[in-house]
Design a protein around this motif. Structure first.
Motif, mmCIF file in Angstrom:
data_model
loop_
_atom_site.group_PDB
_atom_site.id
_atom_site.type_symbol
_atom_site.label_atom_id
_atom_site.label_comp_id
_atom_site.label_asym_id
_atom_site.label_seq_id
_atom_site.Cartn_x
_atom_site.Cartn_y
_atom_site.Cartn_z
ATOM 1 N N ALA A 1 1.106 -0.757 0.100
ATOM 2 C CA ALA A 1 -0.096 0.074 0.360
ATOM 3 C C ALA A 1 0.456 1.542 -0.003
ATOM 4 O O ALA A 1 0.129 2.320 -0.828
ATOM 5 C CB ALA A 1 -1.238 0.000 1.432
ATOM 6 N N ALA A 2 1.661 1.288 0.553
ATOM 7 C CA ALA A 2 2.821 2.830 0.857
ATOM 8 C C ALA A 2 3.640 2.559 -0.245
ATOM 9 O O ALA A 2 4.183 3.639 -0.383
ATOM 10 C CB ALA A 2 3.114 2.331 2.167
ATOM 11 N N SER A 3 3.799 1.656 -0.899
ATOM 12 C CA SER A 3 4.276 1.662 -2.371
ATOM 13 C C SER A 3 3.997 2.357 -3.311
ATOM 14 O O SER A 3 4.709 1.610 -4.688
ATOM 15 C CB SER A 3 5.689 0.456 -2.629
ATOM 16 O OG SER A 3 6.653 -0.212 -1.274
ATOM 17 N N THR A 4 3.922 3.583 -3.804
ATOM 18 C CA THR A 4 3.650 4.585 -4.280
ATOM 19 C C THR A 4 3.902 5.881 -4.491
ATOM 20 O O THR A 4 3.233 6.120 -3.595
ATOM 21 C CB THR A 4 2.261 4.126 -5.367
ATOM 22 O OG1 THR A 4 1.955 4.638 -6.576
ATOM 23 C CG2 THR A 4 1.200 4.191 -4.326
ATOM 24 N N SER A 5 4.041 6.547 -5.190
ATOM 25 C CA SER A 5 3.707 8.204 -4.771
ATOM 26 C C SER A 5 2.168 8.631 -5.608
ATOM 27 O O SER A 5 2.244 9.746 -4.922
ATOM 28 C CB SER A 5 4.891 8.937 -6.070
ATOM 29 O OG SER A 5 4.611 8.004 -7.181
ATOM 30 N N ASN A 6 1.367 7.784 -5.572
ATOM 31 C CA ASN A 6 0.021 8.068 -6.451
ATOM 32 C C ASN A 6 -0.535 8.368 -4.851
ATOM 33 O O ASN A 6 -0.738 7.404 -4.562
ATOM 34 C CB ASN A 6 -0.384 7.122 -7.484
ATOM 35 C CG ASN A 6 -1.968 8.315 -7.849
ATOM 36 O OD1 ASN A 6 -2.242 8.134 -7.387
ATOM 37 N ND2 ASN A 6 -1.263 8.650 -8.752
ATOM 38 N N ALA A 7 -0.670 9.501 -4.537
ATOM 39 C CA ALA A 7 -1.624 9.846 -2.962
ATOM 40 C C ALA A 7 -3.148 9.289 -3.278
ATOM 41 O O ALA A 7 -3.351 8.171 -2.551
ATOM 42 C CB ALA A 7 -1.278 11.011 -2.307
ATOM 43 N N ALA B 1 8.159 6.060 8.507
ATOM 44 C CA ALA B 1 9.138 5.452 7.371
ATOM 45 C C ALA B 1 9.438 4.609 6.778
ATOM 46 O O ALA B 1 9.485 4.853 5.590
ATOM 47 C CB ALA B 1 11.045 4.424 8.390
ATOM 48 N N ILE B 2 8.368 3.547 7.097
ATOM 49 C CA ILE B 2 7.804 2.599 5.375
ATOM 50 C C ILE B 2 7.418 3.733 4.917
ATOM 51 O O ILE B 2 6.987 3.840 3.134
ATOM 52 C CB ILE B 2 6.969 1.656 5.696
ATOM 53 C CG1 ILE B 2 7.818 0.839 6.961
ATOM 54 C CG2 ILE B 2 6.810 0.894 4.481
ATOM 55 C CD1 ILE B 2 7.193 -0.378 7.499
ATOM 56 N N LEU B 3 5.955 4.578 5.663
ATOM 57 C CA LEU B 3 4.844 5.929 4.654
ATOM 58 C C LEU B 3 6.393 6.746 3.629
ATOM 59 O O LEU B 3 5.891 7.109 2.736
ATOM 60 C CB LEU B 3 4.339 5.982 5.517
ATOM 61 C CG LEU B 3 2.886 7.215 4.444
ATOM 62 C CD1 LEU B 3 2.624 6.620 3.562
ATOM 63 C CD2 LEU B 3 2.313 7.874 5.769
ATOM 64 N N ALA B 4 7.523 6.747 4.482
ATOM 65 C CA ALA B 4 8.466 8.033 3.856
ATOM 66 C C ALA B 4 8.955 8.070 2.466
ATOM 67 O O ALA B 4 8.997 8.047 0.985
ATOM 68 C CB ALA B 4 8.849 8.668 4.553
ATOM 69 N N ALA B 5 9.248 6.266 2.629
ATOM 70 C CA ALA B 5 10.244 6.163 1.618
ATOM 71 C C ALA B 5 9.501 5.191 0.382
ATOM 72 O O ALA B 5 9.813 5.237 -0.606
ATOM 73 C CB ALA B 5 10.469 4.093 2.128
ATOM 74 N N GLY B 6 7.727 4.935 0.878
ATOM 75 C CA GLY B 6 7.416 4.241 0.069
ATOM 76 C C GLY B 6 6.699 5.274 -1.448
ATOM 77 O O GLY B 6 6.534 5.254 -2.567
ATOM 78 N N SER B 7 6.496 6.509 -0.289
ATOM 79 C CA SER B 7 5.611 7.888 -1.073
ATOM 80 C C SER B 7 6.815 7.994 -1.990
ATOM 81 O O SER B 7 6.790 9.683 -2.912
ATOM 82 C CB SER B 7 4.980 8.459 0.164
ATOM 83 O OG SER B 7 4.737 7.999 1.170
ATOM 84 N N GLN B 8 8.379 8.639 -2.119
ATOM 85 C CA GLN B 8 9.329 8.663 -3.097
ATOM 86 C C GLN B 8 8.805 8.814 -4.898
ATOM 87 O O GLN B 8 8.304 7.321 -4.720
ATOM 88 C CB GLN B 8 10.422 8.097 -2.861
ATOM 89 C CG GLN B 8 10.978 7.965 -1.278
ATOM 90 C CD GLN B 8 11.436 9.515 -1.138
ATOM 91 O OE1 GLN B 8 11.831 10.162 -2.226
ATOM 92 N NE2 GLN B 8 11.476 10.269 0.054
#
Length: 478
Positions: A53-59, A304-311
């Protein structure tokens, strides 16, 4: 209480889990093993979906994925949904608007199509439905356990109960598991293993055992472990109103897709940490699990996972997940860092991410800290006491056994602020096992009883806990 995005709530649930486990282990005199097991177990099949779920930059995509994961998590029953609601609220979020309406819980069917026993509240109505099918007056105690849940006490009693109904084939004995919450009164010794009465009331429930055994509590539940229950009066009645098993009865697969290599390595590492934390459920090894240190290392993992996955872009995301892994490794002491390196190499196939620290100069590297000394402490706090009767388990004869979790003061009776330690002590074929409410009142004088040539054991709080055996203890109390 604030409403928020599904992804924020999902990440907060992970962080709250780590905080909750750290709280449960912070002072072993109030060790809450069930809270640690419950919080870690949530992430056995939900951690990889969280990373997905976290691994995308598309909100928008991230939000849709997170809502799917939350719905999947809540679908594991009333207990799971209640836990999610409680922990989200502690983190400051209202999760209910993100979830579909709760479904009524109905009995399921096993792979043979037979209706399965539900878990029931300990109420007069439910007990009245149980008694016609099982002879509790002739029941025997297979296992009992009383342990701390923070400042409260919980209990588990397992009975072997004779069926009052005929079965079609040879079947294992029927087992009745009774769980009690907020236990207020305890009395048991080895003369109290035959015969049981379940008590229900508006303010108190409990179980009486033998001539003088008793457990009283604010609330409780029970569940039958009987593969022939469908043949009982209550089972037949339930079967008539339970839908038939269909192909849709099979559990759905967790949501998600394959992760990129570095995100996968981070997920595999954190997943293995959750499995390590969950291993406290094995009482014999609970004192070997470094709960506090693991929770310290992975604190804030959800954020941390959310911040990394949102790149934006796969390359940036992968670099961010590498940074997350390395930050976890750097937060640990050398033993934890070696453990992380081993997991990355053996479980994730990624020995290249961090360097393995040189092992300390000792015979057997271990996550356990300190070295034992021979002198027994003068005091202890009882955290858990359990007794198991001689029985046959899957064709194997098991001897009777007693097991204790003791919180012990710092070695050499250190009066500084050093933390107390958890120690597991067990013995086979106990000659005496006596347990009273006062055994859990707090620090008490710990006494070794008996002579080396006869029964040996331990006494705490002037007989409130008294265990002796001729077989010796499984580990020295040091």
């Amino acid at each position: 209480m604030r409403s928020a995005s599904a992804m924020s709530v999902l990440a907060a649930l992970l962080d709250r889990s780590l905080e909750r486990m750290a709280e449960a282990a912070a002072d072993v005199r109030l060790f809450d093993r069930e809270a640690i097991r419950q919080a870690s177990d949530v992430w056995d099949n939900n951690l990889f979906p969280l990373f997905w779920a976290a691994s995308t930059s598309n909100a928008g995509r991230r939000e849709r994925r997170a809502r799917t994961v939350l719905e999947w998590m809540a679908g594991f029953g009333e207990r799971r949904r209640a836990w999610m609601t409680e922990q989200a609220a502690i983190a400051g979020y209202d999760i209910e608007p993100l979830l579909p309406p709760a479904k009524a819980q109905t009995p399921g069917r096993d792979y043979r199509g037979h209706v399965m026993t539900p878990q029931c509240r300990l109420t007069r109505h439910n007990v009245d439905e149980l008694i016609p099918d099982y002879d509790l007056a002739a029941a025997s105690v297979r296992h009992l356990r009383v342990e701390r849940a923070g400042t409260r006490l919980s209990a588990h009693v397992q009975l072997v109960a004779d069926r009052r109904f005929a079965v079609d084939e040879a079947a294992p004995p029927a087992l009745l598991d009774v769980w009690l919450d907020d236990v207020t009164d305890i009395a048991f010794d080895l003369s109290d293993t035959k015969g049981a009465i379940l008590h229900t009331g508006a303010r108190e429930v409990g179980i009486s055992l033998g001539p003088a055994g008793r457990f009283r509590a604010a609330g409780g539940e029970y569940r039958l472990d009987d593969r022939s229950w469908h043949l009982s009066t209550n089972g037949r009645r339930t079967d008539a109103t339970t839908p038939a098993r269909t192909s849709r009865s099979n559990p759905p697969r967790p949501p998600g897709a394959d992760l990129d290599p570095d995100a996968h390595a981070a997920a595999r590492l954190l997943h293995h940490a959750m499995l390590e934390l969950r291993s406290v459920r094995y009482a014999a090894h609970a004192d070997d699990v470094p709960v506090t240190r693991l929770c310290e290392v992975f604190a804030g993992a959800g954020e941390a996972i959310l911040a990394a996955g949102s790149q934006r872009g796969a390359r940036r995301r992968e670099a961010a997940f590498l940074d997350v892994i390395r930050s976890w490794a750097h937060q640990g002491d050398p033993d934890i860092t070696r453990w992380i390196a081993t997991v990355l190499g053996d479980r994730a196939g990624r020995p290249d991410i961090i360097d393995t620290p040189r092992p300390a100069q000792r015979t057997t590297p271990s996550l356990d800290d300190g070295s034992p000394v021979s002198r027994m402490p003068s005091q202890a706090v009882l955290v858990m006491a359990a007794w198991t009767a001689t029985h046959t388990d899957y064709g194997t004869e098991r001897p009777a056994a007693a097991q204790l979790h003791l919180a012990l003061p710092p070695r050499n009776d250190d009066t500084t602020s050093a933390p107390w330690r958890l120690r597991t002590v067990g013995c086979a074929d106990p000659d005496t096992f006596r347990l009273r409410t006062d055994a859990f009142q707090g620090p008490g004088r710990l006494v070794r009883v008996g002579k080396p040539t006869t029964a040996r054991g331990l006494d705490l709080h002037q007989g409130a806990l008294h265990v002796t055996t001729g077989a010796g203890r499984s580990a020295p109390v040091t």
